[in-house]
Design a protein around this motif. Structure first.
Motif, PDB file in Angstrom:
ATOM      1  N   THR A 132     -17.379   3.738 -33.823  1.00  0.00           N
ATOM      2  CA  THR A 132     -18.390   3.155 -32.924  1.00  0.00           C
ATOM      3  C   THR A 132     -18.154   3.637 -31.491  1.00  0.00           C
ATOM      4  N   TYR A 133     -16.898   3.613 -31.086  1.00  0.00           N
ATOM      5  CA  TYR A 133     -16.518   4.036 -29.726  1.00  0.00           C
ATOM      6  C   TYR A 133     -16.853   5.511 -29.479  1.00  0.00           C
ATOM      7  N   THR A 160     -18.941   7.418 -31.082  1.00  0.00           N
ATOM      8  CA  THR A 160     -20.393   7.629 -31.135  1.00  0.00           C
ATOM      9  C   THR A 160     -21.046   7.131 -29.852  1.00  0.00           C
ATOM     10  N   ALA A 161     -20.664   5.940 -29.394  1.00  0.00           N
ATOM     11  CA  ALA A 161     -21.267   5.375 -28.184  1.00  0.00           C
ATOM     12  C   ALA A 161     -20.980   6.249 -26.966  1.00  0.00           C
ATOM     13  N   ARG A 173     -20.445   9.383 -27.040  1.00  0.00           N
ATOM     14  CA  ARG A 173     -20.907  10.755 -27.332  1.00  0.00           C
ATOM     15  C   ARG A 173     -19.760  11.760 -27.229  1.00  0.00           C
ATOM     16  N   GLY A 212     -20.919  -3.183 -32.595  1.00  0.00           N
ATOM     17  CA  GLY A 212     -20.254  -3.086 -31.295  1.00  0.00           C
ATOM     18  C   GLY A 212     -18.838  -3.602 -31.380  1.00  0.00           C
ATOM     19  N   HIS A 269     -17.964  -1.094 -26.388  1.00  0.00           N
ATOM     20  CA  HIS A 269     -18.916  -0.102 -26.879  1.00  0.00           C
ATOM     21  C   HIS A 269     -19.882  -0.724 -27.872  1.00  0.00           C
ATOM     22  N   VAL A 270     -21.124  -0.324 -27.744  1.00  0.00           N
ATOM     23  CA  VAL A 270     -22.157  -0.736 -28.696  1.00  0.00           C
ATOM     24  C   VAL A 270     -22.749   0.538 -29.290  1.00  0.00           C
ATOM     25  N   HIS A 271     -22.871   0.583 -30.608  1.00  0.00           N
ATOM     26  CA  HIS A 271     -23.437   1.760 -31.272  1.00  0.00           C
ATOM     27  C   HIS A 271     -24.861   1.987 -30.763  1.00  0.00           C
ATOM     28  N   PRO A 272     -25.270   3.260 -30.567  1.00  0.00           N
ATOM     29  CA  PRO A 272     -26.611   3.520 -30.015  1.00  0.00           C
ATOM     30  C   PRO A 272     -27.739   2.795 -30.757  1.00  0.00           C
ATOM     31  N   GLN A 318     -27.962  -0.718 -28.990  1.00  0.00           N
ATOM     32  CA  GLN A 318     -27.839  -0.923 -27.539  1.00  0.00           C
ATOM     33  C   GLN A 318     -29.109  -1.542 -26.945  1.00  0.00           C
TER      34      GLN A 318
END
Ligand SMILES: CC(C)(COP(=O)(O)OP(=O)(O)OC[C@H]1O[C@@H](n2cnc3c(N)ncnc32)[C@H](O)[C@@H]1OP(=O)(O)O)[C@@H](O)C(=O)NCCC(=O)NCCS
Length: 216
Positions: free
Chosen positions: A23-24, A26-27, A29, A88, A133-136, A139
């Motif tokens: 998740t981190y 990916t969030a 990038r 998240g 962090h929140v996954h896209p 968000q």
């Protein structure tokens, strides 16, 4: 999307750590493969004094669970439902002088001319918000704010400090969230050892005010 918040147990990290780091990455990038180095770091933090982690779990449909994006986020443990995925994650711990991040902050403050007394006042008693962090896919719905509220609820420390990448005009969701929650500048344009990107340290007194968005 119904989401529930849950504390993540350190002793059960094998059930959630891969998904949390995914998740981190990916969030933020970051390139795929970054996970490998970061998992060890997250694991090293699990037993620091005052450590706490919170996840936002969302239900996924059977067809979503077949997709690789969602499959990587699936959390299976006694405290999750079969179809729950990690939308998240946030964690942090009590700051202390023997920690690398604390030493970096002290060095940065000293370089900017802060006196030892001022540095002591800033770093004497704080919670380090290490990751949020929140996954896209999730968000912009209040999950970040809800994670922050839960993580900082009833903390014994008098302040919370964090670092976040500098962004032109402070124009991203992280800056918007932190400013909305009353975080102010502690140190700007600081480069950590081994990372050329400029970061800002932000902080505010605890407790937080009650949330504006009650989405979770
Ligand atoms: C920063 C981050 C954690 C914030 O999480 P989030 O769930 O997107 O944040 P929120 O939903 O609480 O707030 C984001 C926005 O949604 C809006 N919002 C929140 N709840 C809402 C609701 N119920 N209805 C409508 N809008 C809402 C907020 O006003 C805010 O608006 P903005 O985009 O203008 O800032 C997330 O965006 C993220 O992971 N970003 C990438 C990684 C990152 O930067 N992490 C922090 C590094 S230090």
């Amino acid at each position: 999307m119904p989401v529930r918040l849950t504390a993540l147990p350190a002793d059960d990290a094998h059930a959630w750590l891969d998904q949390a780091v995914h998740t981190y990455v990916t969030a933020m990038r970051y390139p795929r493969g970054t996970e490998r180095g970061r998992i060890g770091l997250w694991r090293d933090h699990l037993y620091r004094p005052g450590w706490i982690a919170v996840a936002a779990l969302a239900p996924a449909s059977p067809s979503e669970l077949m997709q690789p994006t969602y499959a990587r986020l699936r959390v299976r443990s006694s405290w999750t439902a079969d179809n729950e995925i990690m939308a998240g994650v946030a964690y942090g711990y009590t700051g202390a002088p023997d920690q690398w991040w604390n030493r970096q902050l002290r060095t940065g403050l000293a370089r900017r001319g802060h006196s030892p007394e001022q540095i002591e006042a800033i770093t004497a008693d704080y919670f380090e918000l290490t990751e949020l962090h929140v996954h896209p896919f999730a968000q912009g719905r209040g999950i970040g704010e809800a994670l922050l509220q839960r993580l900082l609820d009833a903390r014994p420390e008098s302040r919370v400090l964090l670092s976040t990448p500098e962004v032109r005009g402070e124009e991203n969701r992280a800056w918007s969230l932190y400013r909305r929650m009353g975080f102010t500048d502690v140190l700007r344009d600081f480069t950590f050892a081994g990372d050329p990107r400029p970061f800002a340290f932000l902080g505010r007194d605890l407790p937080l005010p009650t949330g504006r968005h009650a989405a979770v």
